[in-house]
Design a protein around this motif. Structure first.
Motif, short mmCIF file in Angstrom:
data_model
loop_
_atom_site.label_atom_id
_atom_site.label_comp_id
_atom_site.label_asym_id
_atom_site.label_seq_id
_atom_site.Cartn_x
_atom_site.Cartn_y
_atom_site.Cartn_z
N GLN A 43 0.85 -1.18 0.00
CA GLN A 43 0.00 0.00 0.00
C GLN A 43 0.88 1.23 0.00
OE1 GLN A 43 -3.18 0.62 2.86
NE2 GLN A 43 -2.52 -1.35 3.72
N PRO A 44 0.47 2.30 -0.67
CA PRO A 44 1.27 3.52 -0.66
C PRO A 44 1.11 4.27 0.65
CG PRO A 44 -0.76 3.90 -1.85
CD PRO A 44 -0.76 2.44 -1.44
N THR A 45 2.18 4.88 1.11
CA THR A 45 2.04 5.83 2.21
C THR A 45 1.64 7.17 1.60
OG1 THR A 45 4.30 6.56 1.96
CG2 THR A 45 3.92 4.75 3.52
N LEU A 46 1.40 8.13 2.46
CA LEU A 46 1.02 9.48 2.01
C LEU A 46 2.10 10.05 1.10
CD1 LEU A 46 -1.54 10.97 2.90
CD2 LEU A 46 -0.17 12.21 4.56
N MET A 47 3.35 9.92 1.52
CA MET A 47 4.45 10.49 0.73
C MET A 47 4.56 9.81 -0.63
SD MET A 47 7.39 11.25 3.56
CE MET A 47 8.59 12.03 2.50
N LEU B 55 2.09 8.39 -2.25
CA LEU B 55 0.94 8.86 -3.03
C LEU B 55 1.25 10.21 -3.67
CD1 LEU B 55 -2.10 8.75 -3.85
CD2 LEU B 55 -2.60 9.85 -1.66
N PHE B 56 1.84 11.13 -2.88
CA PHE B 56 2.15 12.46 -3.42
C PHE B 56 3.28 12.39 -4.45
CE2 PHE B 56 -0.03 16.11 -1.38
CZ PHE B 56 -0.95 15.41 -0.61
N PRO C 64 -3.22 14.05 -6.01
CA PRO C 64 -3.44 12.92 -5.11
C PRO C 64 -4.92 12.78 -4.75
CG PRO C 64 -1.57 14.25 -4.38
CD PRO C 64 -2.19 14.99 -5.52
#
Lengths: 76, 76
Positions: free
Chosen positions: A45-49, A51-52, A62
């Motif tokens: 799964q992607p983290t927030l960073m 994803l950005f 995003p």
């Protein structure tokens, strides 16, 4: 369908639409190519960073990617 | 400000606005309370699933939280 798989499918579609290989996307997002493959196959799964970073490389917002997932999981 | 800290601040604001303690939010999002604290202090980044679980518990849209971060980092 699980969130990870939904994100993976969207990521692959966006990458192909942008005419990028996994290598090119990985380079531009400063990520490892194998990680791109793991994300696209729903194994990570992607983290927030992440994803950005991916959104920036793909010239997408995003929040637009998240909106697509919300639609697919019927979040509304 | 780093993405993790921006998310942490937004999460805490949303939790307080919803009148929840960390315990209540953790219970509703099926997460550990200490993890909520680590997220709020920017020591951890949420995964996609965590973002969706927290948003649901807070009755917010994940994409709206991401939009707030986009504004703060000047993504537009």
């Amino acid at each position: 369908m699980e969130l990870e798989n939904l994100f993976g499918d969207l990521l692959k579609q966006a990458r192909l639409k942008a005419g990028m290989t996994q290598e090119t996307l990985a380079f531009q997002a400063e990520l490892d190519r194998t990680y791109i493959s793991l994300l696209e196959t729903g194994k990570r799964q992607p983290t927030l960073m992440t994803l950005f970073a991916l959104s920036k490389a793909l010239e997408l917002r995003p929040s637009d990617i998240i909106k697509e997932i919300e639609k697919k999981v019927g979040y509304y």
